[in-house]
Design an enzyme around this catalytic site. Structure first.
Site, mmCIF file in Angstrom:
data_model
loop_
_atom_site.group_PDB
_atom_site.id
_atom_site.type_symbol
_atom_site.label_atom_id
_atom_site.label_comp_id
_atom_site.label_asym_id
_atom_site.label_seq_id
_atom_site.Cartn_x
_atom_site.Cartn_y
_atom_site.Cartn_z
ATOM 1 N N SER A 232 0.780 -1.239 0.000
ATOM 2 C CA SER A 232 0.000 0.000 0.000
ATOM 3 C C SER A 232 0.813 1.291 0.000
ATOM 4 O O SER A 232 0.259 2.372 -0.187
ATOM 5 C CB SER A 232 -0.969 0.015 1.190
ATOM 6 O OG SER A 232 -0.270 0.010 2.420
ATOM 7 N N LYS A 276 -6.034 4.556 8.139
ATOM 8 C CA LYS A 276 -4.884 5.346 7.706
ATOM 9 C C LYS A 276 -5.193 6.839 7.747
ATOM 10 O O LYS A 276 -4.322 7.663 8.082
ATOM 11 C CB LYS A 276 -4.452 4.910 6.313
ATOM 12 C CG LYS A 276 -3.914 3.492 6.285
ATOM 13 C CD LYS A 276 -3.315 3.102 4.957
ATOM 14 C CE LYS A 276 -2.715 1.702 5.052
ATOM 15 N NZ LYS A 276 -1.988 1.307 3.829
#
EC number: 3.4.21.53
Length: 336
Positions: A232, A276
Site C-alpha cells: 500500500s 490510515k
C-alpha cells in the site's frame, strides 16, 4: 473463627482477581485492525541524493486480540475485528507475514521503476520469476509448491513478465506441465496438470503470484522498509523516488497517502484506508492521497477515496483528501 473468615475472604478475593486476569488475557480467535502510525519515507529510501522528509507512508496496526482487547475494541471507533480466516485466508501466520514482505518488495520495485521512467533517468528492470503467494485447493501442485517458492520456468520455458507466463499457461488447456522453482538455494522441478480456474474460462496451474523483479537505476536508489509489509505504500514510494531522481522538492508540507502502484503508474485500491486517515490526521498531515480505483464489483461509494472522505468528515480533520487514479494525479497536485 473471625481469623478464618478473614483468610477465606482474602483467598476468595485473590481467586476472583486471578480469574478476572485470566479472562482478560484469554486468547480469542480474532485479530484487531486499528489506526497505525505515519512514518517518514526518507528513513527507508537510500540514495546518494538527499531525500525529502515531508512524505509519509501510513500503516494499519494488526494484532491478535486477547479478550479484554476484543471487548474494549467496540469502544474504539477506529478498530475492526476479523477472524484469522478473514484476515489470512488459509495461510499460516508465518506465510501471511512472508506474503506481506513479497508484496512490499514488488511495491518498492514498481515504485523505483516507474519513478525512474517518469524522471527519464537510466533504468533497467530484470524479471527474475514470480513468487508463489498461495496454492489453490484445486491445483495439482497443492502438496508440491510452497508459499515463497520462486517460479522461474514452465516446461523449460522462461519469461520476461508475469503476464507472459500467465498467457502461456492459459494456452495449455488440461495439459501436463513441468515447473521449475527456487526454494532457498535449491532448484526444484515438479510436474502436474493445468486446471480450469474457478469463475473464469481460463486455465492455469492454480497459484496466486506476484512478480519477483530487480530494478537498477542511475543514480542508484534502494528501499528498505524493515518489518513493514504489504503493497500500500507504492504511491508514496514512487513520489519519494521521483524527487530523488529529478532533484525536485515537491512539497514543504507534511504529505501522506496510500495506494499500490503498478509498472504503468496506476494507483490501486488498498484495505484499511479509514484507519490510515485517522493515523495521518493524528500526526498532523496536511494532505492525504486516496485511490479512486474501482475494481469490478466495487461501488463508487466503496472506493478508497469515498471512504477516506467519509472518515475525514467523521473525525472533523482539516487534512485535505485528494483523489488519485494515477501517479501523475498526485504529481500534478504537488506541482500546481
Amino acid at each position: 473463627m473471625k481469623k478464618n473468615k478473614k483468610i477465606k475472604f482474602w483467598l476468595l478475593g485473590i481467586a476472583a482477581f486471578l480469574i478476572a486476569v485470566v479472562f482478560c488475557l484469554w486468547p480469542t480467535q480474532y485479530y484487531i485492525e486499528a489506526p497505525g502510525e505515519a512514518f517518514q519515507i526518507s528513513k527507508y529510501v537510500k540514495s546518494t541524493r538527499k531525500p525529502n522528509p515531508n512524505f509519509y507512508l501510513v500503516t494499519v496496526s494488526e494484532r491478535p486480540a486477547v479478550m479484554i482487547d476484543y471487548l474494549t475494541s467496540f469502544l474504539r471507533p477506529g478498530d475492526s475485528r476479523y477472524s484469522k480466516t478473514e484476515l489470512m485466508g488459509t495461510s499460516s501466520s508465518t506465510e501471511y507475514n512472508q506474503m506481506q514482505q513479497y508484496y512490499m518488495e514488488t511495491s518498492q520495485n514498481n515504485a523505483i521503476y516507474y519513478a525512474a521512467k517518469k524522471a527519464k533517468v537510466p533504468y533497467r528492470q530484470e524479471f527474475l520469476g514470480v513468487y508463489v503467494m498461495e496454492v489453490m485447493k484445486i491445483s495439482t501442485f497443492r502438496k508440491k509448491l510452497k508459499v515463497g517458492d520462486v517460479l522461474v520456468s514452465v516446461n523449460d520455458r522462461k519469461f520476461t513478465s508475469s503476464g507472459e507466463l500467465i498467457k502461456y499457461v492459459s494456452s495449455l488447456k488440461d495439459k501436463k506441465v513441468k515447473v521449475e522453482v527456487i526454494r532457498g538455494k535449491k532448484h526444484l522441478t515438479f510436474s502436474g496438470k493445468t486446471v480450469k480456474l474457478s469463475g473464469t474460462s481460463r486455465y492455469g496451474i492454480g497459484i496466486q503470484l506476484v512478480d519477483h523483479t530487480k530494478v537498477v537505476t542511475d543514480p542508484a536508489v534502494k528501499i528498505d522498509a524493515g518489518d513493514i509489509g504489504g503493497p500500500s505504500a507504492g504511491l508514496m514510494f514512487t513520489l519519494e523516488c521521483y524527487q530523488l531522481f529529478t532533484g525536485k522538492n515537491l512539497s514543504s508540507k507534511k504529505i501522506a497517502g496510500t495506494g499500490t502502484i503498478d509498472s504503468n503508474g496506476k494507483v490501486g485500491m488498498i484495505g484499511g484506508v479509514d484507519k490510515k486517515v485517522i493515523a495521518a490526521s493524528r500526526q498532523g498531515m496536511k494532505v492525504f492521497f486516496a485511490p479512486t480505483d474501482q475494481p469490478e464489483g466495487v461501488k463508487k461509494s466503496e472506493t478508497n477515496y469515498a471512504e477516506a472522505v467519509r472518515t475525514a468528515k467523521k473525525i472533523h480533520t482539516k487534512m485535505k483528501i485528494v483523489p488519485v487514479d494515477r501517479f501523475e494525479d498526485a504529481l500534478n497536485y504537488l506541482e500546481k
